[in-house]
Design a protein around this motif. Structure first.
Motif, PDB file in Angstrom:
ATOM      1  N   ARG A  24       8.489 -14.525   1.021  1.00 35.59           N
ATOM      2  CA  ARG A  24       8.878 -13.112   0.299  1.00 35.59           C
ATOM      3  C   ARG A  24       8.741 -13.111  -1.130  1.00 35.59           C
ATOM      4  N   THR A  25       8.446 -14.819  -1.617  1.00 33.73           N
ATOM      5  CA  THR A  25       8.194 -15.065  -2.930  1.00 33.73           C
ATOM      6  C   THR A  25       6.943 -14.304  -3.517  1.00 33.73           C
ATOM      7  N   LEU A  26       6.483 -14.662  -4.720  1.00 33.58           N
ATOM      8  CA  LEU A  26       5.225 -14.323  -5.399  1.00 33.58           C
ATOM      9  C   LEU A  26       4.192 -15.361  -4.888  1.00 33.58           C
ATOM     10  N   TYR A  27       4.611 -16.310  -4.373  1.00 37.91           N
ATOM     11  CA  TYR A  27       3.562 -17.380  -3.805  1.00 37.91           C
ATOM     12  C   TYR A  27       2.786 -16.915  -2.854  1.00 37.91           C
ATOM     13  N   ALA A  28       3.329 -16.002  -2.023  1.00 42.94           N
ATOM     14  CA  ALA A  28       2.848 -15.385  -0.710  1.00 42.94           C
ATOM     15  C   ALA A  28       2.021 -14.374  -0.871  1.00 42.94           C
ATOM     16  N   LEU A  29       2.075 -13.576  -2.193  1.00 35.99           N
ATOM     17  CA  LEU A  29       1.609 -12.186  -2.334  1.00 35.99           C
ATOM     18  C   LEU A  29       0.060 -11.877  -1.702  1.00 35.99           C
ATOM     19  N   SER A  30      -0.905 -12.885  -2.324  1.00 34.15           N
ATOM     20  CA  SER A  30      -2.241 -12.891  -1.757  1.00 34.15           C
ATOM     21  C   SER A  30      -2.266 -13.123  -0.213  1.00 34.15           C
ATOM     22  N   ALA A  31      -1.551 -14.005   0.284  1.00 39.45           N
ATOM     23  CA  ALA A  31      -1.703 -14.280   1.695  1.00 39.45           C
ATOM     24  C   ALA A  31      -1.084 -13.110   2.441  1.00 39.45           C
ATOM     25  N   THR A  32      -0.095 -12.298   1.852  1.00 36.11           N
ATOM     26  CA  THR A  32      -0.061 -10.980   2.737  1.00 36.11           C
ATOM     27  C   THR A  32      -0.981 -10.252   2.577  1.00 36.11           C
ATOM     28  N   VAL A  33      -1.644  -9.988   1.348  1.00 39.90           N
ATOM     29  CA  VAL A  33      -2.920  -8.944   1.381  1.00 39.90           C
ATOM     30  C   VAL A  33      -4.054  -9.141   2.239  1.00 39.90           C
ATOM     31  N   LYS A  34      -4.097 -10.527   2.615  1.00 40.29           N
ATOM     32  CA  LYS A  34      -5.111 -11.329   3.206  1.00 40.29           C
ATOM     33  C   LYS A  34      -4.492 -11.456   4.875  1.00 40.29           C
ATOM     34  N   GLN A  35      -3.558 -10.893   5.228  1.00 44.13           N
ATOM     35  CA  GLN A  35      -2.879 -11.253   6.244  1.00 44.13           C
ATOM     36  C   GLN A  35      -3.577 -11.012   7.647  1.00 44.13           C
ATOM     37  N   GLY A  36      -3.574 -12.001   8.437  1.00 42.49           N
ATOM     38  CA  GLY A  36      -4.598 -11.775   9.814  1.00 42.49           C
ATOM     39  C   GLY A  36      -6.043 -12.075   9.736  1.00 42.49           C
ATOM     40  N   SER A  37      -6.364 -12.571   8.353  1.00 39.65           N
ATOM     41  CA  SER A  37      -8.115 -12.773   8.278  1.00 39.65           C
ATOM     42  C   SER A  37      -8.125 -14.091   8.239  1.00 39.65           C
ATOM     43  N   ALA A  38      -7.296 -15.235   8.289  1.00 38.14           N
ATOM     44  CA  ALA A  38      -7.287 -16.727   8.412  1.00 38.14           C
ATOM     45  C   ALA A  38      -8.207 -17.199   7.237  1.00 38.14           C
ATOM     46  N   PRO A  39      -7.896 -16.592   5.961  1.00 38.19           N
ATOM     47  CA  PRO A  39      -8.683 -17.041   4.807  1.00 38.19           C
ATOM     48  C   PRO A  39      -8.532 -18.504   4.419  1.00 38.19           C
ATOM     49  N   ARG A  40      -9.750 -18.809   3.599  1.00 41.56           N
ATOM     50  CA  ARG A  40      -9.890 -20.220   3.031  1.00 41.56           C
ATOM     51  C   ARG A  40      -9.478 -20.168   1.538  1.00 41.56           C
ATOM     52  N   VAL A  41      -8.555 -21.093   1.331  1.00 38.10           N
ATOM     53  CA  VAL A  41      -7.633 -20.867   0.166  1.00 38.10           C
ATOM     54  C   VAL A  41      -7.784 -22.198  -0.742  1.00 38.10           C
ATOM     55  N   PHE A  42      -8.063 -21.916  -2.072  1.00 43.58           N
ATOM     56  CA  PHE A  42      -8.228 -23.062  -3.115  1.00 43.58           C
ATOM     57  C   PHE A  42      -7.001 -22.895  -4.114  1.00 43.58           C
ATOM     58  N   VAL A  43      -6.273 -24.023  -4.283  1.00 42.21           N
ATOM     59  CA  VAL A  43      -5.061 -23.869  -4.802  1.00 42.21           C
ATOM     60  C   VAL A  43      -5.131 -24.693  -5.929  1.00 42.21           C
ATOM     61  N   ILE A  44      -4.856 -24.334  -7.123  1.00 41.24           N
ATOM     62  CA  ILE A  44      -4.930 -25.203  -8.429  1.00 41.24           C
ATOM     63  C   ILE A  44      -3.746 -25.408  -8.799  1.00 41.24           C
ATOM     64  N   GLY A  45      -3.211 -26.782  -8.529  1.00 43.44           N
ATOM     65  CA  GLY A  45      -1.628 -27.162  -9.038  1.00 43.44           C
ATOM     66  C   GLY A  45      -0.643 -27.107  -7.895  1.00 43.44           C
ATOM     67  N   VAL A  46      -0.887 -28.320  -7.241  1.00 44.19           N
ATOM     68  CA  VAL A  46       0.150 -28.524  -5.877  1.00 44.19           C
ATOM     69  C   VAL A  46       1.509 -28.567  -6.164  1.00 44.19           C
ATOM     70  N   GLY A  47       1.748 -29.300  -7.215  1.00 46.10           N
ATOM     71  CA  GLY A  47       3.239 -29.523  -7.539  1.00 46.10           C
ATOM     72  C   GLY A  47       4.175 -29.825  -6.608  1.00 46.10           C
ATOM     73  N   GLY A  48       5.145 -29.018  -6.213  1.00 46.75           N
ATOM     74  CA  GLY A  48       6.020 -29.328  -5.025  1.00 46.75           C
ATOM     75  C   GLY A  48       5.494 -28.592  -3.460  1.00 46.75           C
ATOM     76  N   GLY A  49       4.457 -27.997  -3.761  1.00 50.04           N
ATOM     77  CA  GLY A  49       3.615 -27.557  -2.452  1.00 50.04           C
ATOM     78  C   GLY A  49       3.857 -26.003  -2.155  1.00 50.04           C
ATOM     79  N   PRO A  50       4.714 -25.013  -3.138  1.00 52.01           N
ATOM     80  CA  PRO A  50       5.070 -23.767  -2.387  1.00 52.01           C
ATOM     81  C   PRO A  50       3.726 -23.051  -2.122  1.00 52.01           C
TER      82      PRO A  50
END
Length: 812
Positions: A320-346
């Motif tokens: 429910r944090t902003l980290y998951a916003l794009s995942a919510t929009v793409k929910q159910g589509s099993a997207p391929r994701v590219f994350v810049i900046g792993v940090g703690g991993g959220p």
């Protein structure tokens, strides 16, 4: 014929100046790391620049004492080198223990004056080794000026070795271990330059000291760790005590990574909604939400790593944090994701938990990834064992440019950590993630209907500059109006703001999903397509037809940033009255950087000190200066000093994207510049023997190569960006070589003229050149911020032309 022209150059002097220069430059790089840990990064830039004035001061003193050291230059060279080695340990102890100001502001109050004096003392203290080292180098160049082409070549070649030493040794041995290596080079220099009568004793002492230092090297950093900052303001209401025991601490070329167990009695997540705040703030719920550790970069910028492997309640809150916003929009589509900046991993966790088919996480800092495999191994076990998750150590944009794949989501959150480059430039590698060209490349790597999610701090100027970049990218790609392709939302607690950019237009279903997500978590709707909100400033910008006028009239600087002017975090307008700029000096560095008043103040301070170092020796030697073309030589050596730093910084910046990791940028670019400059100096004797026409060809050649880089540099980088590191490094070296070969010749040319006309002023030329270089580094920042690095290159070519014109009559 003067005395120096008859003196044979001992082989030890060539080796001595080489290893001494290697030690000096390695120590400079090491200090950038230490100062970035102890101070804010921009103060680190200021200190390193001013410490190099120590070299200028050494040249000035040598000019005043010229008649004394001429009687026995070898003894003076050895004495200065020994003093340099001794000062290394004393300066390191001083830099570790000296209290440093927590902030620095302009003012006349007792507190502000106390901060300034403390900061000035820190400046002077760490400049001491540069003074003694500069004395030794200046003595060798002056005593053997008749062989300046080969002596100066040795100086540059040694500096090239020094520039790569610390980046390579920091990871296995830490900062303390690097200091031991720097001191070993200094001891080797002592043995090399020692006069014959004391050479055996000096060599024995140097070998004994070197063996001791090498044995001490692996454990020195653990025995004498460099202290970091004492606390960190994590949120508006939460402050972290950083004196807690460190579970992990390791240096790299980018930063020092430290890990402590979270000392807070509550659970912290960035981008948290209002509806989850009460639960997260209750200390009784901390265990259920997941244990946390704090990962620090240089004791400042950092992130929490949370045990999402075992805490299911924490997972629910994360989604429910902003980290998951794009995942919510793409929910159910099993997207391929590219994350810049792993940090703690959220970001990675949010997409993994939301059903992504593949997540590729790019992390600049090797130590951060090691944390997930060591002290946070159980926290991240499920993440690291998932074959659908790949974590890579690389620079985000460069890695994306080399990746032929397309993604459904490209996401980066709060990437704003700052790296002090070896050049001392006030330039930030991460800013290349926030340019118009970066937006275009990320957009091109999206599948049709894909999402680019960028989350930044919530200040209006950051939101608007991000949107200005997107607007400019859309304009250049001829995509039309952005109002139906962007959404902007904010977290109410920490003010984080997310800008979503879709490749295409948002549909009603997608907007409804965004609204549902915001309502469930309690986030703020800032701008949504297909909706009319409250007319806030972001909504007005997106909907206005004349965005250029909006940008022009906004009180802060929000013009689009480009690869040529990558200063995303410089929000202070250069046309702002001084009083307004002064008010903004107290802004935190994560809010705004590059305040004009700060930079003008630094330029004024450096210029005044440089002028003193240049003029005072002339006052003492005014009889020698009369009728000896002092003004011409002043213009020449100041010009080639400023021109060199202009070109060096611009070349490093231009090749950053090609090489990717800052370590590669430092090693390949700076090493190539110094090595080829050294070769150019070595070749200059034969080249300049051809007459004045060949001397005139040098600035013309610099201008021609500069024009080629301006015109063809970007296409060359784009054409080979997808190749392996070896090919990219070879191309970078090939781009640098012609320019660097030419840059190695002017100093030798000027010293040759001075040796013929006024040999007593050779050390003064060393002072002028060193002092002007420091001033030039600040001017480079000012020019590049306002006009771009292409302008820096062009101005450098003009400066070299003026410098050669000043001594053209003497060359004839």
């Amino acid at each position: 014929m003067n005395e120096s022209s008859e003196r044979k150059v001992p082989w030890g002097m060539f080796l001595g100046i080489a290893v001494l220069s290697a030690s000096l430059l390695a120590f400079q790089v090491l200090l950038t790391r230490l100062c970035a840990l102890r101070l804010a990064f921009h103060f680190s830039f200021l200190i390193i620049s001013n410490s190099l004035l120590g070299i200028g001061a050494a040249g000035s003193l040598l000019t005043v004492l010229e008649q004394r050291w001429r009687r026995n230059p070898e003894a003076w060279i050895l004495g200065s080198t020994v003093a340099y080695v001794l000062s290394l340990g004393a300066t390191w102890a001083f830099a570790r223990a000296m209290p440093v100001p927590e902030s620095l502001t302009f003012g006349w109050s007792a507190a502000e004056q106390g901060q300034f004096l403390l900061f000035a003392a820190f400046n002077l203290g760490i400049a001491v080794p540069f003074f003694f080292g500069g004395m030794a180098v200046g003595l060798i160049l002056s005593a053997y000026a008749h062989r300046v082409h080969t002596v100066y070549a040795s100086d540059l070649l040694g500096a090239g070795i020094g520039c790569v030493m610390c980046p390579l040794l920091l990871w296995p041995f830490g900062a303390g271990g690097c200091l031991c290596a720097v001191a070993v080079l200094g001891l080797l220099a002592c043995a090399s330059v020692a006069p014959k009568r004391v050479r055996r004793a000096t060599t024995v002492a140097a070998i004994a000291g070197s063996v001791g230092l090498l044995v001490w090297m692996p454990s020195f950093d653990a025995q004498f760790p460099v202290p970091g900052k004492k606390y960190l303001q994590v949120t508006k209401s939460q402050r972290l005590d950083l004196d807690s025991p460190h579970e992990y601490s390791r240096w790299s070329a980018n930063s020092r990574i430290d890990v402590i167990r979270s000392p807070l009695d509550i659970w912290v997540a960035y981008g948290l909604g209002q509806n989850d705040l009460a639960y997260a703030m209750n200390p009784a719920n901390r265990a259920a939400l997941g244990e946390q550790k704090w990962i620090m970069q240089d004791g400042d910028a950092g992130t929490f790593v949370t045990d999402f492997t075992h805490a299911t309640t924490g997972r629910e809150h994360l989604l429910r944090t902003l980290y998951a916003l794009s995942a919510t929009v793409k929910q159910g589509s099993a997207p391929r994701v590219f994350v810049i900046g792993v940090g703690g991993g959220p970001d990675v966790w949010a997409h993994k938990l939301s059903g992504a088919s593949y997540v590729k996480g790019i992390e600049l800092n090797r130590g951060v990834l090691e944390v997930h495999d060591t002290v946070a191994k159980e926290f991240s076990r499920e993440l690291r064992e998932d074959p659908k998750v790949e974590l890579v150590c690389d620079e985000g944009r460069s890695a994306l440019m080399r990746d032929p794949s397309r993604y459904d989501v490209i996401q980066m959150t709060g990437i704003d950590t700052w790296t002090s480059l070896a050049s001392g430039a006030y330039v930030l590698a991460e800013n290349y993630l926030y340019t118009v060209e970066a937006v275009r490349q990320m957009y091109d790597h999206l599948e049709e209907g894909g999402l680019l999610q960028i989350t930044r701090m919530g200040a209006n100027m950051e939101k608007l500059r991000l949107l200005a970049n997107v607007h400019q990218a859309f304009t250049e790609m001829k995509l039309g109006d952005l109002s139906k392709s962007v959404a902007v939302v904010s977290a109410p607690i920490d003010g984080l703001t997310t800008v979503l950019v879709k490749k295409g237009e948002f549909t009603e279903t997608e907007v409804a999903r965004i609204e549902g997500f915001l309502d469930r978590a309690g986030h703020i709707k800032t701008y949504l397509p297909l909706r009319t909100l409250d007319g806030n400033i972001v909504e007005r910008f997106v909907r206005t037809a004349d965005k250029d006028a909006f940008i022009r009239d906004f009180p802060r600087r929000i013009t689009p940033t480009t690869d040529d002017q990558p200063y995303f975090f410089n929000f202070t307008r250069w046309d702002t009255p001084t009083e307004e700029a002064k008010k903004l000096l107290v802004e935190a560095t994560e809010v705004s950087q590059g305040n004009p008043l700060f930079l003008w103040g630094q330029l004024g301070f450096s210029t005044i000190v440089a002028l003193l170092l240049i003029v005072v020796p002339l006052w003492f030697r005014r009889a020698d200066a009369r009728g000896r073309h002092t003004g011409r030589f002043l213009v020449f050596f100041a010009g080639i000093g400023i021109g060199f730093i202009f070109l060096e910084i611009a070349m490093i910046q231009k090749l950053t994207l090609l090489l990717g990791q800052p370590l590669y940028s430092i090693v390949v670019t700076l090493l190539s510049i110094l090595i080829f400059t050294g070769i150019g100096s070595f070749l200059s004797a034969r080249w300049l023997a051809g007459g004045v026409a060949r001397a005139r060809a040098i600035p013309l050649g610099i201008a021609a190569v500069t024009a080629a880089i301006v015109l063809f540099g970007t296409p060359v980088v784009d054409s080979v960006i997808g190749q392996g590191l070896a090919v990219r490094a070879a191309v970078a070296a090939a781009v640098i070589a012609p320019m660097a070969l030419l840059l190695g010749m002017p100093f030798a040319h000027g010293i040759g003229l001075l040796q013929r006309i006024n040999p007593a002023f050779v050390p003064w030329a060393w002072a002028v050149n060193g002092s002007a270089t420091v001033v030039g580094s600040v001017v480079t920042v000012i020019v590049s911020m306002n006009f771009g690095f292409h302008a820096v290159l062009v101005v450098a070519a003009v400066i070299y032309a003026v410098a050669f014109l000043a001594v053209d009559k003497l060359a004839r």
